[in-house]
Design an enzyme around this catalytic site. Sequence first.
Site, PDB file in Angstrom:
ATOM      1  CB  CYS A   1      36.693  41.468  32.501  1.00  0.00           C
ATOM      2  SG  CYS A   1      37.338  41.979  34.109  1.00  0.00           S
TER       3      CYS A   1
ATOM      4  CB  CYS B   1      31.426  45.387  37.253  1.00  0.00           C
ATOM      5  SG  CYS B   1      31.979  43.744  37.784  1.00  0.00           S
TER       6      CYS B   1
HETATM    7  N1  DGL Z   1      33.612  41.278  35.900  1.00  0.00           N
HETATM    8  C1  DGL Z   1      34.698  42.161  35.990  1.00  0.00           C
HETATM    9  C2  DGL Z   1      34.417  43.546  35.428  1.00  0.00           C
HETATM   10  O1  DGL Z   1      33.626  43.689  34.528  1.00  0.00           O
HETATM   11  C3  DGL Z   1      35.552  42.202  37.231  1.00  0.00           C
HETATM   12  C4  DGL Z   1      35.040  41.733  38.534  1.00  0.00           C
HETATM   13  C5  DGL Z   1      36.175  41.441  39.524  1.00  0.00           C
HETATM   14  O2  DGL Z   1      36.766  40.392  39.395  1.00  0.00           O
HETATM   15  O3  DGL Z   1      36.469  42.282  40.386  1.00  0.00           O
HETATM   16  O4  DGL Z   1      35.033  44.504  35.824  1.00  0.00           O
END
Ligand code: DGL
Length: 276
Positions: free
Chosen positions: A74, A187
């Site tokens: 993430c 993301c």
């Molecule tokens: N998947 C996450 C990222 O790479 C965050 C997405 C979220 O929960 O806003 O930033």
Amino acid sequence: MASDAPIGIFDSGLGGLSVTASIRRLMPAENILFFGDSAHAPYGTKTAEQVRQRCFTIVDDLLAQGAKAIVIACNTATSVCATALRERYSVPIIGMEPALKLACDMGRGRPQRVIVAATPLTLQEQKFADLMARFQADHTIWKQPCPDLVTIVESGHLSQHQVVNAALERYFKHYDLGQIDSIVLGCTHFIFYRNYFQDFCPPQVAIVDGNAGTARQVHNMLSETDMLNSSGKEGHLQVSNSDPSTQIQERSYELLDYMSSVSRYAGLSEAEQSES
Ligand code: DGL
């Protein structure tokens, strides 16, 4: 710790499954504990403190289950608390950041015009400001928050072309895409949209992400610390989620199946980047 101990991987929700797929392809013998925090997603529109607290709770739990290393799958959680997590825990912790370096390097010395698509929180954190500062003297970089691309995945609407294309229109119609060299998928939820981005953009726009680089970084770290699982057997994958619904479980496996059908991830040969 034994080398057959699992790697703990977590995300705010389902996006980290895209990273999990890359790691499994490169290291099929590794046992993996994946945790998606869908009950608390999205992280990208929360405060840094809210995200930090969730991350500590999740990592405590993954370590209690015997994880030998942690992958923060993430970008948002990495920006907010990778440093704090490394200070608190002694196991190796690998984070992610938008693959801006990879996008800029693709110009081989020519200035690049790059859009970084990520969550609002990733783009407003100091970590991203520091990353951008390394490249903005030589390249033109736009920051584009795309929070709806997270909720579309979480709510199971990824296959609804109209919904997705309306979101892409909203976020990207004000750019002159004919003049853009690349869009960075900053993301892990956005990886599932690669084909949509490719259809939406003119062919010269490269769609760039850091998943393969992260998988390689995990491999290198395990290899250097003599912790690679060398059993030769296929590793076990445990997928759990703070949202206990069967829909989330089903969605998780659909996304993993989708990732294994995307041939680009078979090679892992591009020089991609993860957090440095
Ligand atoms: N998947 C996450 C990222 O790479 C965050 C997405 C979220 O929960 O806003 O930033």
